[in-house]
Design a protein around this motif. Structure first.
Motif: not given
Length: 207
Positions: A51-55, A58-61, A67-72, A98-105
């Motif tokens: 989850a930390a990796d996904v968020f 997202w924050a970097a993107d 960006a602030e919310t995803f970084a938090a 499966a969840v984090h694979d989906y979120l990443r996309d």
């Protein structure tokens, strides 16, 4: 955009799936039926790291409030990982599942905010099973740890709802977010069923 009923609407749409994900079989599926402290903790830590990796990605993107919310979120999940990993002799690798694979996309703020709400609905039930496991093991310190993680995750779900309220321009955006949230629950459920059925366990009963 008013999204006050968003979480309840999503939960109602996937009520059966969430009920089953909230059963005691959840940890059986996550640990391949190896219900000992180390395996349970490893499963939890690996998910928090993913989850930390996904968020963080997202924050970097993203920009601005997103960006602030995803970084938090990323910081919170990294802290969760470190707290759970501290209970282990060595650090486990991230396991996206499966969840984090989906979120990443997911690639825009509206869908990502919806996805976090869906993840929160799943995580609420999963973390409750971690709490129950350690209560049944008479390990109140670890049960309290997972209670705290559950409280934090609920706070992040609320933050995602606030972000969605700001980012959604119209009802079409809300529907896109709702679809993402529902799909998160669906992919979690499909993974759960597949894991249990591979062990010859009936996934459709709730216990």
């Amino acid at each position: 955009m008013n999204v006050d009923d968003f979480r309840d609407d999503v939960a109602a749409a996937v009520e059966t799936e969430l009920d089953r994900l909230g059963s005691s079989k959840r940890l059986v599926a996550l640990t391949d039926a190896t219900l000992d402290d180390e395996t349970v903790l490893r499963a939890a830590a690996a998910s928090e790291a993913a989850a930390a990796d996904v968020f963080a990605a997202w924050a970097a993107d993203a920009t601005g409030d997103a960006a602030e919310t995803f970084a938090a979120f990323a910081e919170r999940e990294r802290e969760h990982y470190e707290r759970v990993a501290a209970e282990l002799d060595e650090d486990p690798d991230a396991d996206p599942g499966a969840v984090h694979d989906y979120l990443r996309d997911l690639d825009d703020t509206v869908e990502r905010a919806g996805g976090v709400v869906g993840r929160g609905l799943v995580a609420e039930r999963t973390l409750a099973q971690f709490v129950s496991y350690f209560v049944n093991s008479a390990d109140e310190a670890r049960a309290d740890l997972f209670r705290e993680l559950r409280t934090d995750t609920d706070a992040d779900t609320e933050a995602a709802l606030s972000l969605l309220a700001d980012a959604a321009a119209d009802e079409t955006d809300v529907e896109r977010a709702r679809a993402a949230a529902v799909e998160v629950v669906n992919v979690a459920y499909e993974e759960y069923v597949e894991a249990l059925e591979s062990m010859g366990v009936n996934a459709k009963s709730v216990c």
